[in-house]
Design a protein around this motif. Structure first.
Motif, PDB file in Angstrom:
ATOM      1  N   PHE A 129     -13.220  -4.435  -2.113  1.00  0.00           N
ATOM      2  CA  PHE A 129     -12.934  -4.396  -0.684  1.00  0.00           C
ATOM      3  C   PHE A 129     -14.236  -4.152   0.073  1.00  0.00           C
ATOM      4  CE2 PHE A 129      -8.691  -3.800  -2.277  1.00  0.00           C
ATOM      5  CZ  PHE A 129      -7.877  -4.359  -1.308  1.00  0.00           C
ATOM      6  N   THR A 178      -8.829  -0.814   4.877  1.00  0.00           N
ATOM      7  CA  THR A 178      -7.676  -1.530   5.416  1.00  0.00           C
ATOM      8  C   THR A 178      -7.063  -0.736   6.567  1.00  0.00           C
ATOM      9  OG1 THR A 178      -7.148  -2.672   3.345  1.00  0.00           O
ATOM     10  CG2 THR A 178      -5.327  -2.316   4.889  1.00  0.00           C
ATOM     11  N   THR A 225     -10.297   2.042   0.348  1.00  0.00           N
ATOM     12  CA  THR A 225     -10.085   0.874  -0.509  1.00  0.00           C
ATOM     13  C   THR A 225     -11.049   0.883  -1.690  1.00  0.00           C
ATOM     14  OG1 THR A 225     -11.470  -0.362   1.059  1.00  0.00           O
ATOM     15  CG2 THR A 225      -9.100  -0.636   1.253  1.00  0.00           C
ATOM     16  N   ASN A 269      -5.996   1.285  -5.135  1.00  0.00           N
ATOM     17  CA  ASN A 269      -4.764   0.602  -4.740  1.00  0.00           C
ATOM     18  C   ASN A 269      -4.373  -0.377  -5.843  1.00  0.00           C
ATOM     19  OD1 ASN A 269      -4.659   1.561  -1.755  1.00  0.00           O
ATOM     20  ND2 ASN A 269      -6.733   0.757  -2.005  1.00  0.00           N
ATOM     21  N   TYR A 316       0.843  -1.197   0.000  1.00  0.00           N
ATOM     22  CA  TYR A 316       0.000   0.000   0.000  1.00  0.00           C
ATOM     23  C   TYR A 316       0.879   1.247   0.000  1.00  0.00           C
ATOM     24  CZ  TYR A 316      -4.222  -2.658   1.120  1.00  0.00           C
ATOM     25  OH  TYR A 316      -5.271  -3.522   1.088  1.00  0.00           O
ATOM     26  N   GLU A 376      -7.124  -6.857   6.286  1.00  0.00           N
ATOM     27  CA  GLU A 376      -7.772  -6.566   5.002  1.00  0.00           C
ATOM     28  C   GLU A 376      -9.059  -7.372   4.878  1.00  0.00           C
ATOM     29  OE1 GLU A 376      -4.348  -5.863   1.748  1.00  0.00           O
ATOM     30  OE2 GLU A 376      -4.332  -7.828   2.691  1.00  0.00           O
TER      31      GLU A 376
END
Length: 295
Positions: A233, A237, A208, A213, A178, A259
């Motif tokens: 997601f 996160t 997310t 990402n 990340y 996650e």
């Protein structure tokens, strides 16, 4: 998602009744064997450091680890999966990275805990001696009973590493994939740094949204076999971390990253994975007994 996780998130395509993806569902999963580092739940009771913020401290510690010359990082992954019809898949992975001057040794073992995952049990060593790089890698059901704390490399040999050694070394030292920046920092992020005795604690919360990402998503698509554009997601996160100052250098002593996401393969799979790392600095050595003969 950490770029260096090689074994664990590899999908098994089957019928829904036999779906054995390395995935998980539900809330945060705690390390199950005591191998990992868990952040103290009361860390926010520490004194707030008015001249510090969590993002700057996090970035500083990341860069400091890349430049360290004597350290050991022990990382643990617990992966707990549930597919449709309640079918479970679980796996653990332990990675020990040693940095001694210009040398680097990585020892990694992954173990599938059930019939759906034991074919993904794996064993790896990577060694860079400052000039040349060597590795050993095996992923096979024969390793289903592997002891990830004390993996057995008896009778095995290194071969010359055929990739870019400098890139591999850099990857091993880059703890997170990340990128922490204003563009993906969550509105829920806590900018405070809390101090308890000599330890500084913080947490980074990252947005997310799909496409935000890119590197993380690319790894997940590659390793899960997710259908195109199906990855999503399901929570932001969070990376919890602890830092201590040694000789003016801010060093990680522990981190825990959680996650949550879902994707479609043969069916929809909900995922949670818990990574954690703990660190020691100084008096770290790479012994001859840890190395393999070169074939």
């Amino acid at each position: 998602m950490k770029r260096k996780i090689l074994f664990v998130i590899i999908a098994v395509i089957a019928t829904i009744a036999m779906l054995g993806c390395l995935a998980a569902c539900g809330p945060k999963v705690e390390p199950q064997t005591g191998l990992g580092w868990s952040h103290p739940t009361n860390y926010t009771e520490g004194s707030v450091q008015k001249d510090m913020n969590s993002v700057d401290l996090f970035k500083q510690a990341v860069e400091n680890f890349k430049n360290t010359t004597n350290a050991q990082m022990t990382e643990y992954l617990f992966f707990d999966g549930t597919a449709p019809l309640g079918i479970k898949a679980q796996q653990t992975e332990l990675t020990v990275t040693k940095i001694v001057d210009s040398k680097l040794l990585v020892t990694r073992a992954a173990k599938g805990l059930d019939g759906n995952t034991n074919k993904k049990s794996a064993l790896e060593k990577f060694y860079f001696d400052g000039t040349n790089a060597y590795n050993y890698y095996l992923q096979d059901v024969s390793l289903k009973d592997i002891d990830i704390e004390n993996p057995d490399f008896t009778g095995l040999s290194f071969t010359a590493y055929d990739g870019d050694a400098a890139e591999k070394v850099a990857t091993c030292k880059n703890i997170f994939s990340y990128v922490v920046s204003d563009s993906n920092l969550s509105a829920n992020n806590d900018n405070n740094v809390y101090k308890i005795q000599n330890t500084y604690y913080g947490a980074i919360t990252l947005k997310t949204d799909k496409g935000l990402n890119a590197e993380v998503e690319s790894v997940l698509y590659e390793n899960t076999g997710a259908k195109e554009d199906s990855l999503e997601f399901t929570a932001e996160t969070v990376i919890y971390f602890a830092v201590e100052e040694v000789n003016g250098v801010m060093n990680f002593i522990g981190y825990e990253m959680v996650e949550n996401y879902k994707f479609k393969e043969a069916a929809t799979v909900n995922v949670v994975q818990n990574f954690s790392g703990k660190f020691v600095y100084g008096n770290v050595t790479i012994s001859d007994s840890e190395l393999l003969p070169i074939a």
